[in-house]
Scaffold this motif. Structure first.
Motif, mmCIF file in Angstrom:
data_model
loop_
_atom_site.group_PDB
_atom_site.id
_atom_site.type_symbol
_atom_site.label_atom_id
_atom_site.label_comp_id
_atom_site.label_asym_id
_atom_site.label_seq_id
_atom_site.Cartn_x
_atom_site.Cartn_y
_atom_site.Cartn_z
ATOM 1 N N ALA A 92 1.015 -1.310 0.028
ATOM 2 C CA ALA A 92 -0.009 -0.085 0.034
ATOM 3 C C ALA A 92 0.946 1.256 -0.060
ATOM 4 C CB ALA A 92 -0.928 -0.075 1.313
ATOM 5 N N LEU A 93 0.603 2.088 -1.078
ATOM 6 C CA LEU A 93 1.539 3.024 -1.309
ATOM 7 C C LEU A 93 0.947 4.562 -1.349
ATOM 8 C CD1 LEU A 93 4.517 4.623 -1.707
ATOM 9 C CD2 LEU A 93 3.771 4.065 -4.390
ATOM 10 N N GLY A 94 0.829 5.276 -0.296
ATOM 11 C CA GLY A 94 0.013 6.651 -0.648
ATOM 12 C C GLY A 94 -0.328 6.767 1.091
ATOM 13 N N GLY A 95 -1.521 7.880 1.251
ATOM 14 C CA GLY A 95 -2.073 8.260 2.506
ATOM 15 C C GLY A 95 -2.917 7.152 2.883
ATOM 16 N N GLY A 96 -4.097 7.711 3.768
ATOM 17 C CA GLY A 96 -4.888 6.975 4.174
ATOM 18 C C GLY A 96 -5.890 6.128 3.213
ATOM 19 N N CYS A 145 3.054 -1.183 4.256
ATOM 20 C CA CYS A 145 2.460 0.051 4.066
ATOM 21 C C CYS A 145 3.730 1.098 4.120
ATOM 22 C CB CYS A 145 1.381 0.348 5.109
ATOM 23 S SG CYS A 145 -0.053 -0.535 5.056
ATOM 24 N N ILE A 146 3.647 1.749 2.891
ATOM 25 C CA ILE A 146 4.372 2.847 2.800
ATOM 26 C C ILE A 146 3.756 4.147 2.835
ATOM 27 C CG2 ILE A 146 6.285 3.750 1.192
ATOM 28 C CD1 ILE A 146 6.673 1.095 0.073
ATOM 29 N N PRO A 147 3.569 4.896 3.859
ATOM 30 C CA PRO A 147 2.698 5.991 4.064
ATOM 31 C C PRO A 147 3.478 7.409 3.267
ATOM 32 C CG PRO A 147 3.706 5.651 5.973
ATOM 33 C CD PRO A 147 4.121 4.437 5.418
ATOM 34 N N THR A 148 2.816 8.164 2.658
ATOM 35 C CA THR A 148 3.373 9.191 1.777
ATOM 36 C C THR A 148 2.722 10.480 2.584
ATOM 37 O OG1 THR A 148 1.407 9.323 0.394
ATOM 38 C CG2 THR A 148 3.306 8.166 -0.331
ATOM 39 N N THR A 149 1.756 10.448 3.467
ATOM 40 C CA THR A 149 1.260 11.464 4.427
ATOM 41 C C THR A 149 1.701 11.012 5.685
ATOM 42 O OG1 THR A 149 -0.833 10.526 4.531
ATOM 43 C CG2 THR A 149 -0.317 12.160 2.571
#
Length: 402
Positions: A92-96, A145-149
């Motif tokens: 999972a790449l992104g925000g919530g 999970c890779i959070p971007t936010t």
């Protein structure tokens, strides 16, 4: 008190440019990766960069960028179809939104007979969220999970949001949703626009502060929550307002959101999030961070006035915040320390130019007034409210919305 435990992903990597090193740990375990992301990150080339890292590590990789915010079961079908092809690892790449979608794809893919109604509902104890009958890891060996936010902490939480057939957005809370790995790379957050960074920080701050006073707060969650709140308050101005490209500051904020997720995922939240959830579920133009920022100062004041335990917890946090800002409030009373904490929260709200009333946040005044009773009633029955240190009345919640 119910039996408590502390459950987070098996691995949490936190370092600049750490994605490649983290994914090498999955060699020999997984072969086919599915990156779930949004179209903006595909357009910006971020998804392609992660895809190349996956391929360099020997993973056959596809990119799925059709995520939907707060999806319904129907909205998940495209993602589920893709998962059947690339099926042993999800990134999972992104925000919530992306992390939420990925969690739901995994749980419904591995448990095709489960229904939304079986997942939605409150719990009596923390361990009730295990859902022992659900499969986790038999097909999708790893959810990364890779959070971007720096916002929801979804990369480490057992939470997801699902839209039911009746249109209600419900929180699913089960440890089956907990990812296997979180990669907290501050480089991934550098593309956040200023307003997104502001709103994300305020959402993470409200998570941390609510976790501190939750009825399920404990010796394991408290340090993470305190550290997250202190880091956000003390670095907000420098890392977001004054210097948007401060890598060290962004790293602190990125880590703080994950720490807040670790705490809240094991202690739950309170009435700020209950109210905010039903506000943005109804008025989709309001960011959760904005909704929380509007009600959080009122919630702190309410809890402190009615619970000595909550007041002391806020006072202890205020002491830590003051130290981080090189200020001395040690000799002040607990009431004064609570006021100091509220002032610090209000200060970063002002620095971020965030509205303090819902009617200034793009919501029509008449429409909001007509919705207050419904929002307050739903928040009163919400699981987060049950974890608040003080049980509010319906009128208490209505006042917080005004």
């Amino acid at each position: 008190m119910s039996m408590l435990w502390f459950r987070v992903p098996e691995s949490v990597y936190f370092k600049r440019a750490i994605v490649n090193e983290a994914l090498t740990d999955l060699k020999g375990i997984c072969k086919r990766a599915m990156i779930i992301t949004d179209r903006d990150l595909t357009w910006l080339g971020v998804a392609h960069r992660v895809k190349k890292i996956c391929e360099a590590n020997g993973f056959t990789t596809s990119v799925f960028d059709q995520v939907v915010k707060n999806p319904s079961i129907n909205d998940l079908q495209n993602g589920l179809g893709e998962a059947k092809i690339f099926k042993d690892m999800i990134i999972a790449l992104g925000g919530g939104t992306a992390m939420n979608y990925a969690k739901l794809v995994r749980i419904f893919y591995e448990n095709p007979e489960i229904t939304a109604d079986q997942l939605v509902g409150s719990f009596d104890t923390i361990r009730d969220r295990l859902h022992r009958n659900l499969i986790r890891g038999d097909i999708i060996k790893s959810l990364i999970c890779i959070p971007t936010t720096s916002c929801t902490g979804d990369e480490v939480t057992p939470f997801a949001r699902l839209t039911l057939d009746n249109g209600n957005i419900e929180l699913i809370s089960t440890y089956t949703l907990t990812p296997n790995m979180a990669i907290v790379d501050p480089e991934m957050s550098m593309g956040m626009p200023k307003d997104v960074a502001v709103h994300s920080a305020l959402n993470a701050l409200s998570m941390a502060i609510e976790s501190i006073v939750s009825v399920h707060s404990n010796d394991y969650t408290l340090p993470y929550a305190q550290q997250a709140a202190v880091a956000i308050i003390s670095t907000f101005k420098n890392s977001i307002i004054d210097n948007a490209f401060d890598m060290d500051g962004r790293a602190l904020m990125h880590n703080a959101a994950t720490l807040a997720g670790m705490a809240s995922g094991n202690s739950f939240l309170g009435i700020s999030h209950s109210l905010a959830h039903f506000v943005y579920s109804r008025f989709h133009n309001v960011h959760p961070g904005v909704a929380n920022a509007i009600v959080l100062p009122k919630v702190i004041k309410f809890n402190a006035e009615k619970s000595d335990i909550a007041k002391k917890a806020y006072a202890v946090l205020a002491d830590k915040v003051a130290v981080s800002l090189n200020e001395d409030i040690y000799e002040k009373s607990d009431d004064e320390k609570v006021n100091y904490l509220i002032a610090q929260v209000n200060n970063i709200i002002a620095l971020g130019e965030v509205p303090t009333q819902f009617t200034d946040a793009g919501i029509d005044a008449a429409e909001f007034k007509s919705a207050i009773d419904d929002i307050a009633a739903k928040a009163l029955a919400d699981q987060g409210t049950a974890c608040n240190p003080v049980k509010p009345t319906l009128d208490d919640l209505k006042k917080m919305l005004l």
